[in-house]
Design a protein around this motif. Structure first.
Motif, PDB file in Angstrom:
ATOM      1  N   VAL A  44      -0.040   5.987   2.460  1.00 23.38           N
ATOM      2  CA  VAL A  44       1.228   6.401   1.860  1.00 23.38           C
ATOM      3  C   VAL A  44       2.241   6.480   2.991  1.00 23.38           C
ATOM      4  O   VAL A  44       2.024   7.190   3.976  1.00 23.38           O
ATOM      5  CB  VAL A  44       1.113   7.756   1.137  1.00 23.38           C
ATOM      6  N   ASN A  45       3.312   5.708   2.842  1.00 24.27           N
ATOM      7  CA  ASN A  45       4.361   5.665   3.866  1.00 24.27           C
ATOM      8  C   ASN A  45       3.762   5.404   5.256  1.00 24.27           C
ATOM      9  O   ASN A  45       4.090   6.083   6.223  1.00 24.27           O
ATOM     10  CB  ASN A  45       5.195   6.936   3.841  1.00 24.27           C
ATOM     11  N   THR A  46       2.852   4.456   5.323  1.00 23.37           N
ATOM     12  CA  THR A  46       2.172   3.943   6.528  1.00 23.37           C
ATOM     13  C   THR A  46       1.093   4.866   7.110  1.00 23.37           C
ATOM     14  O   THR A  46       0.476   4.523   8.106  1.00 23.37           O
ATOM     15  CB  THR A  46       3.152   3.559   7.668  1.00 23.37           C
ATOM     16  N   GLN A  57       9.606   7.167  -4.956  1.00 22.89           N
ATOM     17  CA  GLN A  57       9.758   6.004  -4.100  1.00 22.89           C
ATOM     18  C   GLN A  57       8.860   6.025  -2.862  1.00 22.89           C
ATOM     19  O   GLN A  57       9.110   5.286  -1.909  1.00 22.89           O
ATOM     20  CB  GLN A  57      11.223   5.772  -3.723  1.00 22.89           C
ATOM     21  N   ASP A  58       7.809   6.838  -2.864  1.00 19.33           N
ATOM     22  CA  ASP A  58       6.823   6.737  -1.795  1.00 19.33           C
ATOM     23  C   ASP A  58       6.136   5.383  -1.894  1.00 19.33           C
ATOM     24  O   ASP A  58       5.907   4.858  -2.993  1.00 19.33           O
ATOM     25  CB  ASP A  58       5.765   7.844  -1.905  1.00 19.33           C
ATOM     26  N   GLU A  59       5.794   4.808  -0.756  1.00 18.26           N
ATOM     27  CA  GLU A  59       5.121   3.515  -0.708  1.00 18.26           C
ATOM     28  C   GLU A  59       3.614   3.741  -0.544  1.00 18.26           C
ATOM     29  O   GLU A  59       3.181   4.420   0.373  1.00 18.26           O
ATOM     30  CB  GLU A  59       5.635   2.690   0.463  1.00 18.26           C
ATOM     31  N   VAL A  61      -0.037   1.687  -0.117  1.00 19.36           N
ATOM     32  CA  VAL A  61      -0.574   0.381   0.229  1.00 19.36           C
ATOM     33  C   VAL A  61      -2.092   0.452   0.265  1.00 19.36           C
ATOM     34  O   VAL A  61      -2.672   1.342   0.901  1.00 19.36           O
ATOM     35  CB  VAL A  61      -0.042  -0.116   1.592  1.00 19.36           C
ATOM     36  N   ARG A  66       1.127  -3.587  -2.248  1.00 18.21           N
ATOM     37  CA  ARG A  66       2.141  -2.549  -2.045  1.00 18.21           C
ATOM     38  C   ARG A  66       2.569  -2.012  -3.394  1.00 18.21           C
ATOM     39  O   ARG A  66       2.818  -2.778  -4.319  1.00 18.21           O
ATOM     40  CB  ARG A  66       3.321  -3.183  -1.318  1.00 18.21           C
ATOM     41  N   ILE A  68       5.145   1.112  -5.248  1.00 19.16           N
ATOM     42  CA  ILE A  68       6.178   2.137  -5.080  1.00 19.16           C
ATOM     43  C   ILE A  68       6.008   3.118  -6.228  1.00 19.16           C
ATOM     44  O   ILE A  68       5.958   2.733  -7.394  1.00 19.16           O
ATOM     45  CB  ILE A  68       7.598   1.536  -5.095  1.00 19.16           C
ATOM     46  N   TYR A  69       5.931   4.400  -5.877  1.00 21.56           N
ATOM     47  CA  TYR A  69       5.684   5.450  -6.871  1.00 21.56           C
ATOM     48  C   TYR A  69       6.991   5.955  -7.459  1.00 21.56           C
ATOM     49  O   TYR A  69       7.939   6.287  -6.741  1.00 21.56           O
ATOM     50  CB  TYR A  69       4.941   6.613  -6.213  1.00 21.56           C
ATOM     51  N   ASP A  77       3.440  -4.588  -6.229  1.00 14.23           N
ATOM     52  CA  ASP A  77       3.864  -5.817  -5.569  1.00 14.23           C
ATOM     53  C   ASP A  77       2.621  -6.529  -5.058  1.00 14.23           C
ATOM     54  O   ASP A  77       1.998  -6.094  -4.096  1.00 14.23           O
ATOM     55  CB  ASP A  77       4.810  -5.466  -4.420  1.00 14.23           C
ATOM     56  N   ASN A  81       1.153  -8.697   2.619  1.00 14.40           N
ATOM     57  CA  ASN A  81       1.954  -7.930   3.555  1.00 14.40           C
ATOM     58  C   ASN A  81       3.263  -8.649   3.896  1.00 14.40           C
ATOM     59  O   ASN A  81       3.240  -9.777   4.374  1.00 14.40           O
ATOM     60  CB  ASN A  81       1.116  -7.725   4.823  1.00 14.40           C
TER      61      ASN A  81
END
Length: 108
Positions: A44-46, A57-59, A61, A66, A68-69, A77, A81
């Motif tokens: 989450v967010n890297t 809008q947390d990412e 992966v 990918r 987006i929440y 997506d 990468n």
């Protein structure tokens, strides 16, 4: 209550057939993402997380997928990468047919 489970299993709300995705990879309940002891982890967010309180809008992966929440849905997506596609120009289409919205609590 909206919840969603993501993984390779047909029992998951979002079933992803992709290398690196565990059968039961992660779930989201009441805005909390929980990694289900997946082999390759959930980011989450890297940052790799086991449990994380999500914000809009947390990412997320997993295995180069990918997401987006948003409160009631995930934007998924399926493009690999984006750093591997660094030579693409922004005005070019970004594989729109591989991006889709999944309402939480639904199955795809």
């Amino acid at each position: 209550e909206t919840s969603i489970q993501v993984g390779r299993s047909s029992l998951c709300n979002i079933q992803l057939f992709k290398s690196g995705v565990s059968r039961f990879h992660f779930k989201i309940e009441k805005d909390v993402l929980t990694d289900l002891d997946s082999l390759n982890g959930t980011y989450v967010n890297t940052k790799r997380v086991h449990s994380y309180k999500l914000n809009m809008q947390d990412e997320i992966v997993i295995a180069n997928v990918r997401m987006i929440y948003f409160k009631n849905y995930l934007l998924v997506d399926m493009v690999d990468n984006p750093f591997e596609n660094k030579d693409l120009k922004r005005e070019e289409p970004m594989f729109v047919n591989r991006v889709f919205l999944v309402p939480l609590g639904h199955r795809v």
